[in-house]
Design a protein around this motif. Structure first.
Motif, PDB file in Angstrom:
ATOM      1  N   PHE A 188       0.931  -0.958  -0.026  1.00 51.04           N
ATOM      2  CA  PHE A 188      -0.194   0.482   0.459  1.00 51.04           C
ATOM      3  C   PHE A 188       0.787   1.562  -0.120  1.00 51.04           C
ATOM      4  N   GLU A 189       1.785   0.839   1.091  1.00 52.26           N
ATOM      5  CA  GLU A 189       3.104   2.417   1.221  1.00 52.26           C
ATOM      6  C   GLU A 189       3.931   1.972  -0.069  1.00 52.26           C
ATOM      7  N   ASN A 190       3.947   1.749  -0.969  1.00 53.24           N
ATOM      8  CA  ASN A 190       5.160   1.148  -2.204  1.00 53.24           C
ATOM      9  C   ASN A 190       5.849   2.518  -2.427  1.00 53.24           C
ATOM     10  N   ASP A 191       6.737   2.794  -2.178  1.00 50.70           N
ATOM     11  CA  ASP A 191       8.147   3.722  -2.223  1.00 50.70           C
ATOM     12  C   ASP A 191       8.300   3.379  -4.224  1.00 50.70           C
ATOM     13  N   ASN A 192       7.976   3.567  -4.668  1.00 47.35           N
ATOM     14  CA  ASN A 192       8.810   4.121  -6.210  1.00 47.35           C
ATOM     15  C   ASN A 192       9.741   5.003  -6.665  1.00 47.35           C
ATOM     16  N   ALA A 193       9.767   5.271  -7.714  1.00 52.49           N
ATOM     17  CA  ALA A 193      10.397   6.310  -7.910  1.00 52.49           C
ATOM     18  C   ALA A 193       9.565   7.455  -7.530  1.00 52.49           C
ATOM     19  N   PHE A 194       8.187   7.690  -8.754  1.00 47.04           N
ATOM     20  CA  PHE A 194       8.350   8.469  -7.756  1.00 47.04           C
ATOM     21  C   PHE A 194       6.985   9.010  -6.607  1.00 47.04           C
ATOM     22  N   GLY A 195       7.496   7.804  -5.621  1.00 47.49           N
ATOM     23  CA  GLY A 195       5.916   7.707  -4.508  1.00 47.49           C
ATOM     24  C   GLY A 195       4.835   7.765  -4.013  1.00 47.49           C
ATOM     25  N   TRP A 196       3.956   7.626  -5.329  1.00 47.79           N
ATOM     26  CA  TRP A 196       3.313   7.473  -5.055  1.00 47.79           C
ATOM     27  C   TRP A 196       2.536   6.090  -5.516  1.00 47.79           C
ATOM     28  N   GLY A 197       1.130   5.316  -5.442  1.00 43.04           N
ATOM     29  CA  GLY A 197       0.769   4.543  -5.401  1.00 43.04           C
ATOM     30  C   GLY A 197       0.965   3.370  -4.643  1.00 43.04           C
ATOM     31  N   THR A 198      -0.205   2.778  -4.799  1.00 46.74           N
ATOM     32  CA  THR A 198      -0.112   0.737  -4.610  1.00 46.74           C
ATOM     33  C   THR A 198       0.070  -0.548  -5.433  1.00 46.74           C
ATOM     34  N   ASP A 199       1.250  -0.118  -5.175  1.00 47.65           N
ATOM     35  CA  ASP A 199       1.646  -1.988  -5.848  1.00 47.65           C
ATOM     36  C   ASP A 199       0.488  -3.115  -5.713  1.00 47.65           C
ATOM     37  N   THR A 254       0.501 -11.289  -2.249  1.00 51.17           N
ATOM     38  CA  THR A 254       0.304 -11.990  -1.344  1.00 51.17           C
ATOM     39  C   THR A 254      -0.925 -12.574  -0.879  1.00 51.17           C
ATOM     40  N   ILE A 255      -1.915 -11.799  -0.877  1.00 53.97           N
ATOM     41  CA  ILE A 255      -3.200 -12.215  -0.790  1.00 53.97           C
ATOM     42  C   ILE A 255      -3.564 -14.044  -1.683  1.00 53.97           C
ATOM     43  N   GLU A 256      -2.896 -14.431  -2.714  1.00 53.27           N
ATOM     44  CA  GLU A 256      -2.882 -15.845  -3.108  1.00 53.27           C
ATOM     45  C   GLU A 256      -1.933 -16.223  -2.632  1.00 53.27           C
ATOM     46  N   MET A 274     -10.671  -1.479   0.033  1.00 51.30           N
ATOM     47  CA  MET A 274     -11.098  -0.644  -0.359  1.00 51.30           C
ATOM     48  C   MET A 274     -10.155   0.888  -1.077  1.00 51.30           C
ATOM     49  N   SER A 275     -10.197   1.063   0.264  1.00 49.59           N
ATOM     50  CA  SER A 275      -9.465   2.541  -0.024  1.00 49.59           C
ATOM     51  C   SER A 275      -8.273   3.058  -1.080  1.00 49.59           C
ATOM     52  N   GLU A 276      -7.879   1.352  -1.173  1.00 47.96           N
ATOM     53  CA  GLU A 276      -6.089   1.265  -1.968  1.00 47.96           C
ATOM     54  C   GLU A 276      -6.332   1.310  -3.067  1.00 47.96           C
TER      55      GLU A 276
END
Length: 142
Positions: free
Chosen positions: A75-86, A93-95, A123-125
């Motif tokens: 949820f707190e994905n720190d990708n190159a741009f710093g936003w968004g859920t992976d 992970t759920i699988e 739901m929010s992410e």
């Protein structure tokens, strides 16, 4: 003329009825305030104990706290741009959660660690379609 009005105001203040609270009422108010304070302090200690216990076991593979932390990190994905859920990590992970019983334990661990409901955070992410896919994966567990 202002002087008699000020004098009347001072006399009114001096002659106002006195409010008194009995010792019993004061004791009950202090005891209830102390009881509420103790309740919240104990609740905070219990939550901290649960969170610390979950974190201590989180590095063990297959532990519910491990799955919960992986979901939160997605949820707190720190990708190159710093936003968004992976989303891919969320679905993977759920699988990997083996069954419905373990899923309930993961939800409880997530609540203990972060104080939030896993379903609400999903739901929010996720978008509506992604959330439906995640729910389908969760519901397929037996």
């Amino acid at each position: 003329m202002a002087l008699p009005a000020a004098t009347l105001a001072v006399e009114a203040i001096k002659n106002r009825p006195k409010i008194s609270v009995s010792k019993d009422v004061t004791t009950v108010l202090l005891a209830s305030g102390l009881g509420i304070g103790v309740f919240f302090a104990v609740r905070a200690l219990v939550r901290k104990f649960k969170r610390n216990n979950r974190e201590r076991h989180a590095l063990q593979p297959g532990n519910p706290a491990n799955f919960a932390i992986r979901l939160k990190m997605a949820f707190e994905n720190d990708n190159a741009f710093g936003w968004g859920t992976d989303e891919e990590v969320v679905f993977d992970t759920i699988e990997q959660i083996p069954n419905a019983s373990m899923m309930r334990k993961v939800e409880r661990a997530y609540k203990d660690l972060y104080g939030n409901n896993l379903s609400a955070d999903l739901m929010s992410e996720l978008s509506t379609e992604e959330f439906a896919i995640a729910q389908e994966i969760i519901n397929s567990k037996t």
